[in-house]
Design a protein around this motif. Structure first.
Motif, PDB file in Angstrom:
ATOM      1  N   MET A   1       2.419 -18.640  -6.202  1.00 13.21           N
ATOM      2  CA  MET A   1       1.707 -17.701  -7.067  1.00 13.21           C
ATOM      3  C   MET A   1       2.198 -17.822  -8.508  1.00 13.21           C
ATOM      4  O   MET A   1       3.344 -18.209  -8.759  1.00 13.21           O
ATOM      5  N   TYR A   2       1.324 -17.463  -9.438  1.00 12.32           N
ATOM      6  CA  TYR A   2       1.614 -17.479 -10.864  1.00 12.32           C
ATOM      7  C   TYR A   2       0.923 -16.280 -11.507  1.00 12.32           C
ATOM      8  O   TYR A   2       0.121 -15.580 -10.867  1.00 12.32           O
ATOM      9  N   VAL A   3       1.206 -16.040 -12.773  1.00 12.53           N
ATOM     10  CA  VAL A   3       0.491 -15.004 -13.529  1.00 12.53           C
ATOM     11  C   VAL A   3      -0.604 -15.676 -14.350  1.00 12.53           C
ATOM     12  O   VAL A   3      -0.309 -16.541 -15.185  1.00 12.53           O
ATOM     13  N   PRO A   4      -1.873 -15.313 -14.126  1.00 18.69           N
ATOM     14  CA  PRO A   4      -2.951 -15.880 -14.944  1.00 18.69           C
ATOM     15  C   PRO A   4      -2.755 -15.541 -16.422  1.00 18.69           C
ATOM     16  O   PRO A   4      -2.472 -14.393 -16.778  1.00 18.69           O
ATOM     17  N   GLY A   5      -2.925 -16.537 -17.272  1.00 18.67           N
ATOM     18  CA  GLY A   5      -2.686 -16.341 -18.695  1.00 18.67           C
ATOM     19  C   GLY A   5      -3.596 -15.326 -19.335  1.00 18.67           C
ATOM     20  O   GLY A   5      -3.209 -14.663 -20.306  1.00 18.67           O
ATOM     21  N   GLU A   6      -4.807 -15.150 -18.814  1.00 16.66           N
ATOM     22  CA  GLU A   6      -5.747 -14.222 -19.443  1.00 16.66           C
ATOM     23  C   GLU A   6      -5.236 -12.790 -19.411  1.00 16.66           C
ATOM     24  O   GLU A   6      -5.635 -11.963 -20.244  1.00 16.66           O
ATOM     25  N   LEU A   7      -4.335 -12.485 -18.466  1.00 14.30           N
ATOM     26  CA  LEU A   7      -3.751 -11.139 -18.410  1.00 14.30           C
ATOM     27  C   LEU A   7      -2.862 -10.870 -19.614  1.00 14.30           C
ATOM     28  O   LEU A   7      -2.582  -9.715 -19.940  1.00 14.30           O
ATOM     29  N   CYS A   8      -2.410 -11.922 -20.275  1.00 12.48           N
ATOM     30  CA  CYS A   8      -1.429 -11.806 -21.347  1.00 12.48           C
ATOM     31  C   CYS A   8      -2.077 -11.755 -22.728  1.00 12.48           C
ATOM     32  O   CYS A   8      -1.423 -12.032 -23.741  1.00 12.48           O
ATOM     33  N   TYR A   9      -3.348 -11.420 -22.742  1.00 13.56           N
ATOM     34  CA  TYR A   9      -4.058 -11.219 -24.002  1.00 13.56           C
ATOM     35  C   TYR A   9      -4.627  -9.815 -24.003  1.00 13.56           C
ATOM     36  O   TYR A   9      -5.113  -9.325 -22.982  1.00 13.56           O
TER      37      TYR A   9
END
Length: 437
Positions: free
Chosen positions: A380-388
């Protein structure tokens, strides 16, 4: 007629602003997929947790009945006077100056439950619905949730390998002023060291420029810079940067926050903030409504490990361990991703994260094929779109935050192999679909 138990509960408007948090979904996925190797969790390495040091500190705090009673009693809202005094010396060491030349005293230091509590308190104290906070893109997604929770608007400022772009920040403020909305701008948020999520460190020249820009556009009210220095002490190589706070000579425009969660123990949850004098009362009043002061016993523990010198020895071991894990993730990225066209990643000098960018055609969100494929492969990873921050439709869709905090070195390599396989298979399936259509 419905019984009281059948009637709905009327929730506040604010409660609806914080629903469907990404962190809750990630935790659920972790529980439902226990065999997954998590590159998503921002947790610390369990091997770094200071069991022996904490035991010794607790024995000192409880050495006599009198000292134990003091530690186990309520503290004060701003926090333990003993720890705030220790932190003045500690902070002066970080700033490479004497406590006298800091230009502050202990009354401007507020102890919090990790740095996250101060981020929340600042939002609640400063921001009304519709007020504006400027943030880097990408930014710490939990803070974006804090902003959403108070109904604030966000303006995303582009960033690069030196952090937030000051020219873009200045231009954004100019545009806001032209729309007669400068009065709504309250805050500029910057993760100054080894940014969560990108791993980028704000360059020294940009730190000074951001403070000057905040002062330049402070017309009818002060625009404050919130410096999140959670990862300041997790530097593994590269240049040592002064704080953003150090460029605020009047000590009036920058709020500084730091935590011992990443460097000592998240279970103890002690953080601190340094705030302008005329903001102390408002933040303490807000904090008093929430908890009357953070855990007093935990503050006594941190004061003891700082005073004994054990903290610095522990910190050196933590840095050494994370440096090895950072290097393992970068080596695995090179091994498994270097032959994939359009894939790149940041080489961080510290912190806990590697930021990876995929081809634009390969979206990384929770509802996209790549995330499902990754979970299927056991990673699993954190989707980058969450970080905007800002409207979802305007966010980049093909980035990932990868954490090397929790997994041991050998499993970091395995997790990166699994992730690369998931990327390849998703790319292959997409190519096949494009050809067949």
């Amino acid at each position: 007629m419905k019984t009281p138990a059948e009637l709905p509960i009327l929730m506040s408007q604010r409660s609806t602003l914080t629903k469907d948090l990404a962190i809750s979904f990630l935790m659920q996925q972790g529980v439902e997929n226990p065999d997954c190797l998590s590159l998503a969790a921002g947790l610390v390495d369990p091997e770094t947790l200071p069991v022996e040091e904490t035991l010794r500190a607790a024995q000192q705090v409880l050495a006599t009945r009198e000292s134990g009673i003091r530690a186990l009693q309520y503290g004060t809202t701003p926090g333990s006077a003993q720890l705030r005094s220790e932190l003045l010396t500690y902070f002066a060491d970080l700033e490479k100056c004497s406590t006298e030349s800091l230009g502050i005293d202990a009354s401007q230091m507020i102890l919090t439950t990790g740095s996250q509590q101060l981020l929340s308190l600042v939002c609640e104290t400063l921001l009304d619905p519709g007020d504006i906070c400027l943030v880097a893109g990408p930014t710490y997604f939990v803070f974006a949730g804090n902003l959403a929770g108070v109904g604030a608007r966000t303006v995303t400022i582009p960033s690069d390998d030196q952090g937030m772009d000051p020219a873009a920040l200045d231009h954004a403020l100019e545009q806001i002023a032209s729309m007669k909305e400068l009065h709504r701008v309250k805050l500029i948020y910057a993760v100054s060291y080894y940014d969560n999520p990108s791993g980028v460190c704000l360059s020294t020249s940009r730190r000074e420029q951001i403070v000057e820009i905040a002062k330049k556009w402070s017309r009818e009210h002060r625009i404050l810079v919130l410096e999140d220095a959670a990862y300041r002490e997790l530097r593994y190589d590269g240049e040592e940067h002064p704080s953003v706070w150090s460029f605020d000579q009047e000590r009036a425009n920058v709020i500084y926050t730091q935590t011992f969660s990443k460097t000592f123990s998240p279970g103890i949850r002690v953080g601190f903030g340094i705030v302008p004098k005329d903001l102390v009362t408002a933040i303490c009043e807000r904090k008093g409504n929430e908890d009357f002061g953070s855990a007093h016993f935990n503050q006594k523990l941190i004061a003891t490990v700082l005073r004994s010198g054990e903290y610095q020895g522990h910190l050196a071991k933590v840095r050494d361990g994370y440096r090895l894990k950072r290097d393992a993730m970068l080596a695995a990225a090179q091994k498994y991703f270097s032959d994939l066209p359009g894939v790149s990643w940041v080489h961080p000098k510290g912190g806990l994260y590697v930021w990876m960018t995929l081809p634009e055609s390969l979206e990384s969100g929770f509802d996209r094929p790549l995330f499902s494929q990754a979970v299927k492969h056991g990673v699993m990873y954190v989707p980058g779109e969450l970080c905007y921050a800002g409207p979802v439709e305007d966010r980049p869709r093909s980035q990932m935050r990868l954490s090397y905090g929790v997994l041991p070195v050998d499993l970091i390599d395995e997790a990166m192999r699994r992730l690369a396989d998931a990327v390849r298979e998703t790319q292959s399936a997409r190519t096949s679909n494009d050809v067949s259509s």
